[in-house]
Design a protein around this motif. Structure first.
Motif, PDB file in Angstrom:
ATOM      1  N   GLY A   1       0.819  -1.209   0.000  1.00  0.00           N
ATOM      2  CA  GLY A   1       0.000   0.000   0.000  1.00  0.00           C
ATOM      3  C   GLY A   1       0.847   1.252   0.000  1.00  0.00           C
ATOM      4  O   GLY A   1       2.072   1.201   0.007  1.00  0.00           O
ATOM      5  N   VAL A   2       0.143   2.377   0.007  1.00  0.00           N
ATOM      6  CA  VAL A   2       0.793   3.687   0.028  1.00  0.00           C
ATOM      7  C   VAL A   2       0.069   4.541   1.066  1.00  0.00           C
ATOM      8  O   VAL A   2      -1.152   4.652   1.049  1.00  0.00           O
ATOM      9  CB  VAL A   2       0.719   4.373  -1.352  1.00  0.00           C
ATOM     10  N   LEU A   3       0.824   5.122   1.971  1.00  0.00           N
ATOM     11  CA  LEU A   3       0.279   6.063   2.944  1.00  0.00           C
ATOM     12  C   LEU A   3       0.610   7.459   2.425  1.00  0.00           C
ATOM     13  O   LEU A   3       1.745   7.732   2.032  1.00  0.00           O
ATOM     14  CB  LEU A   3       0.910   5.837   4.315  1.00  0.00           C
ATOM     15  N   ILE A   4      -0.412   8.325   2.394  1.00  0.00           N
ATOM     16  CA  ILE A   4      -0.276   9.639   1.775  1.00  0.00           C
ATOM     17  C   ILE A   4      -0.613  10.727   2.785  1.00  0.00           C
ATOM     18  O   ILE A   4      -1.643  10.655   3.453  1.00  0.00           O
ATOM     19  CB  ILE A   4      -1.221   9.760   0.566  1.00  0.00           C
TER      20      ILE A   4
ATOM     21  N   LYS B   1       3.157  14.162   0.613  1.00  0.00           N
ATOM     22  CA  LYS B   1       4.207  13.167   0.836  1.00  0.00           C
ATOM     23  C   LYS B   1       3.576  11.777   0.776  1.00  0.00           C
ATOM     24  O   LYS B   1       2.416  11.610   1.141  1.00  0.00           O
ATOM     25  CB  LYS B   1       4.857  13.359   2.209  1.00  0.00           C
ATOM     26  N   ALA B   2       4.342  10.796   0.341  1.00  0.00           N
ATOM     27  CA  ALA B   2       3.844   9.424   0.258  1.00  0.00           C
ATOM     28  C   ALA B   2       4.944   8.455   0.671  1.00  0.00           C
ATOM     29  O   ALA B   2       6.125   8.689   0.392  1.00  0.00           O
ATOM     30  CB  ALA B   2       3.377   9.113  -1.156  1.00  0.00           C
ATOM     31  N   LEU B   3       4.551   7.382   1.351  1.00  0.00           N
ATOM     32  CA  LEU B   3       5.477   6.322   1.733  1.00  0.00           C
ATOM     33  C   LEU B   3       4.882   4.974   1.363  1.00  0.00           C
ATOM     34  O   LEU B   3       3.690   4.736   1.571  1.00  0.00           O
ATOM     35  CB  LEU B   3       5.752   6.355   3.239  1.00  0.00           C
TER      36      LEU B   3
ATOM     37  N   ALA C   1       5.098   4.703   9.197  1.00  0.00           N
ATOM     38  CA  ALA C   1       4.655   5.778   8.305  1.00  0.00           C
ATOM     39  C   ALA C   1       3.512   6.569   8.927  1.00  0.00           C
ATOM     40  O   ALA C   1       3.500   7.806   8.873  1.00  0.00           O
ATOM     41  CB  ALA C   1       4.234   5.202   6.951  1.00  0.00           C
ATOM     42  N   TYR C   2       2.537   5.885   9.529  1.00  0.00           N
ATOM     43  CA  TYR C   2       1.393   6.570  10.137  1.00  0.00           C
ATOM     44  C   TYR C   2       1.855   7.480  11.278  1.00  0.00           C
ATOM     45  O   TYR C   2       1.462   8.646  11.340  1.00  0.00           O
ATOM     46  CB  TYR C   2       0.362   5.563  10.635  1.00  0.00           C
ATOM     47  N   ASN C   3       2.671   6.959  12.182  1.00  0.00           N
ATOM     48  CA  ASN C   3       3.152   7.765  13.309  1.00  0.00           C
ATOM     49  C   ASN C   3       3.970   8.961  12.828  1.00  0.00           C
ATOM     50  O   ASN C   3       3.864  10.061  13.370  1.00  0.00           O
ATOM     51  CB  ASN C   3       3.964   6.907  14.280  1.00  0.00           C
ATOM     52  N   THR C   4       4.787   8.757  11.794  1.00  0.00           N
ATOM     53  CA  THR C   4       5.572   9.851  11.217  1.00  0.00           C
ATOM     54  C   THR C   4       4.655  10.920  10.639  1.00  0.00           C
ATOM     55  O   THR C   4       4.831  12.114  10.902  1.00  0.00           O
ATOM     56  CB  THR C   4       6.514   9.319  10.120  1.00  0.00           C
ATOM     57  N   PHE C   5       3.648  10.508   9.866  1.00  0.00           N
ATOM     58  CA  PHE C   5       2.742  11.469   9.234  1.00  0.00           C
ATOM     59  C   PHE C   5       1.877  12.198  10.257  1.00  0.00           C
ATOM     60  O   PHE C   5       1.608  13.383  10.099  1.00  0.00           O
ATOM     61  CB  PHE C   5       1.880  10.778   8.184  1.00  0.00           C
ATOM     62  N   VAL C   6       1.442  11.524  11.304  1.00  0.00           N
ATOM     63  CA  VAL C   6       0.658  12.192  12.351  1.00  0.00           C
ATOM     64  C   VAL C   6       1.507  13.268  13.018  1.00  0.00           C
ATOM     65  O   VAL C   6       1.045  14.389  13.246  1.00  0.00           O
ATOM     66  CB  VAL C   6       0.131  11.177  13.396  1.00  0.00           C
ATOM     67  N   SER C   7       2.760  12.951  13.298  1.00  0.00           N
ATOM     68  CA  SER C   7       3.662  13.928  13.910  1.00  0.00           C
ATOM     69  C   SER C   7       3.879  15.132  12.991  1.00  0.00           C
ATOM     70  O   SER C   7       3.819  16.286  13.436  1.00  0.00           O
ATOM     71  CB  SER C   7       4.999  13.251  14.224  1.00  0.00           C
ATOM     72  N   VAL C   8       4.128  14.873  11.721  1.00  0.00           N
ATOM     73  CA  VAL C   8       4.331  15.949  10.751  1.00  0.00           C
ATOM     74  C   VAL C   8       3.066  16.793  10.625  1.00  0.00           C
ATOM     75  O   VAL C   8       3.123  18.030  10.608  1.00  0.00           O
ATOM     76  CB  VAL C   8       4.751  15.387   9.375  1.00  0.00           C
ATOM     77  N   GLU C   9       1.914  16.125  10.550  1.00  0.00           N
ATOM     78  CA  GLU C   9       0.632  16.828  10.424  1.00  0.00           C
ATOM     79  C   GLU C   9       0.409  17.764  11.619  1.00  0.00           C
ATOM     80  O   GLU C   9       0.005  18.917  11.452  1.00  0.00           O
ATOM     81  CB  GLU C   9      -0.502  15.801  10.321  1.00  0.00           C
TER      82      GLU C   9
END
Length: 92
Positions: free
Chosen positions: A42-45, A55-57, A68-76
């Motif tokens: 899959g792709v997390l966006i 950004k996508a991982l 990826a989810y924890n990274t994106f939540v932090s960035v968000e």
């Protein structure tokens, strides 16, 4: 996170052998899951906002998904905090 990963909402079917599912995890985070002959991936966006790019991982397993989810939540959260107006200090 396992319940999110295992209970995806169908988004779009491409062929009999390939299927894609997508889910909106937060206001700006989406996950697209694909099942095909090569396996599951899959792709997390993280959608762009406030002048920041999308950004996508790539996600190959639950460990990748959690990272990826924890990274994106932090960035968000950090991006949202930088957009908040600074409170002015008032002298009393």
């Amino acid at each position: 996170m396992t319940e999110v990963y295992n209970n995806l909402i169908p988004y779009n079917k491409t062929t009999d052998r390939k299927t894609m599912k997508g889910i909106k995890l937060t206001e700006r985070i989406r996950y697209m899951h694909c099942e095909d002959q090569e396996g599951n991936h899959g792709v997390l966006i993280l959608l762009g906002a406030y002048g920041y790019p999308t950004k996508a991982l790539e996600v190959n397993d639950q460990k990748d998904f959690r990272f990826a989810y924890n990274t994106f939540v932090s960035v968000e959260q950090r991006q949202a905090e930088m957009r908040r107006p600074v409170r002015e200090l008032s002298a009393v």
